[in-house]
Design an enzyme around this catalytic site. Structure first.
Site, PDB file in Angstrom:
ATOM      1  N   ILE A   1      43.308  31.618  37.811  1.00 40.14           N
ATOM      2  CA  ILE A   1      43.830  32.978  37.735  1.00 40.14           C
ATOM      3  C   ILE A   1      45.317  32.940  37.412  1.00 40.14           C
ATOM      4  CG2 ILE A   1      44.144  35.151  38.992  1.00 40.14           C
ATOM      5  CD1 ILE A   1      41.893  34.037  40.930  1.00 40.14           C
ATOM      6  N   CYS A   2      45.715  33.727  36.423  1.00 42.55           N
ATOM      7  CA  CYS A   2      47.127  33.831  36.070  1.00 42.55           C
ATOM      8  C   CYS A   2      47.679  35.125  36.656  1.00 42.55           C
ATOM      9  CB  CYS A   2      47.301  33.816  34.553  1.00 42.55           C
ATOM     10  SG  CYS A   2      49.031  33.883  34.061  1.00 42.55           S
ATOM     11  N   VAL A   3      48.272  35.001  37.812  1.00 42.88           N
ATOM     12  CA  VAL A   3      48.948  36.132  38.448  1.00 42.88           C
ATOM     13  C   VAL A   3      50.242  35.578  39.041  1.00 42.88           C
ATOM     14  CG1 VAL A   3      47.645  35.918  40.608  1.00 42.88           C
ATOM     15  CG2 VAL A   3      48.675  38.093  40.016  1.00 42.88           C
TER      16      VAL A   3
ATOM     17  N   ASN B   1      43.273  37.105  31.851  1.00 38.37           N
ATOM     18  CA  ASN B   1      44.102  36.384  32.814  1.00 38.37           C
ATOM     19  C   ASN B   1      43.331  35.424  33.703  1.00 38.37           C
ATOM     20  OD1 ASN B   1      45.382  39.503  32.713  1.00 38.37           O
ATOM     21  ND2 ASN B   1      46.683  37.815  32.073  1.00 38.37           N
TER      22      ASN B   1
END
Length: 165
Positions: free
Chosen positions: A86-88, A79
């Site tokens: 950042i993939c959140v 992620n």
């Protein structure tokens, strides 16, 4: 509004214990819109023993718009892109003004312990995580050893670093 909110968050962070695995604070005394954070790699993960630095940049519309956060320390994680993006979800579609920097950093810490390979920023590590978890853990641990151990702490006013539980 953003400046008051950031001042409030700084004050709250300064009241937290100093032995925290997550630390954050302004890069310097001049610009409260740019912070460094560090996250200690969670125990029992390939990131254990590493210290990961994150750059945080707040928009003037904060908290109505989310901060931009990116890993400055290289990390092998499904992620996190090779550029540190950042993939959140809470930094994107699920952002709410009720969220704070500490809550986002805690979410990122949780993401380190429990990656989501179905929504990857780094397809190579996501595929490896799904197809060969042992090899994924080995490579993530190697990257941690190379890039996140004996890392220099946040530049700027280190004495003013804030701590998050």
């Amino acid at each position: 509004m953003a400046l008051k909110r950031l001042q409030y968050e700084c004050k709250k962070f300064s009241q937290e214990p100093r032995d925290s695995a997550i630390r954050a604070g302004p890069v310097d005394d001049i610009n409260l819109y740019r912070w460094w954070a560090t996250i200690d790699g969670p125990e029992g993960t390939p990131f254990q023993g590493g210290v990961f630095r994150i750059l945080i940049e707040y928009p003037t519309e904060y908290p109505f718009k989310p901060p931009k956060m990116r890993f400055e320390t290289k990390i092998f994680h499904p992620n996190v892109s090779r550029k540190g993006t950042i993939c959140v979800d809470i930094l994107q579609k699920q952002w709410s003004p009720a969220l704070t920097t500490s809550k986002v950093l805690l979410s990122i810490c949780s993401l380190l312990a429990s990656p989501n390979p179905n929504d990857p920023m780094d397809p190579e590590s996501a595929s490896l995580y799904l197809e060969n978890p042992t090899e994924y853990a080995k490579r993530a641990s190697q990257w941690t050893d190379m890039y996140a151990k004996d890392a220099v702490q946040c530049s700027g006013s280190v004495q003013k670093t804030m701590y998050v539980k």
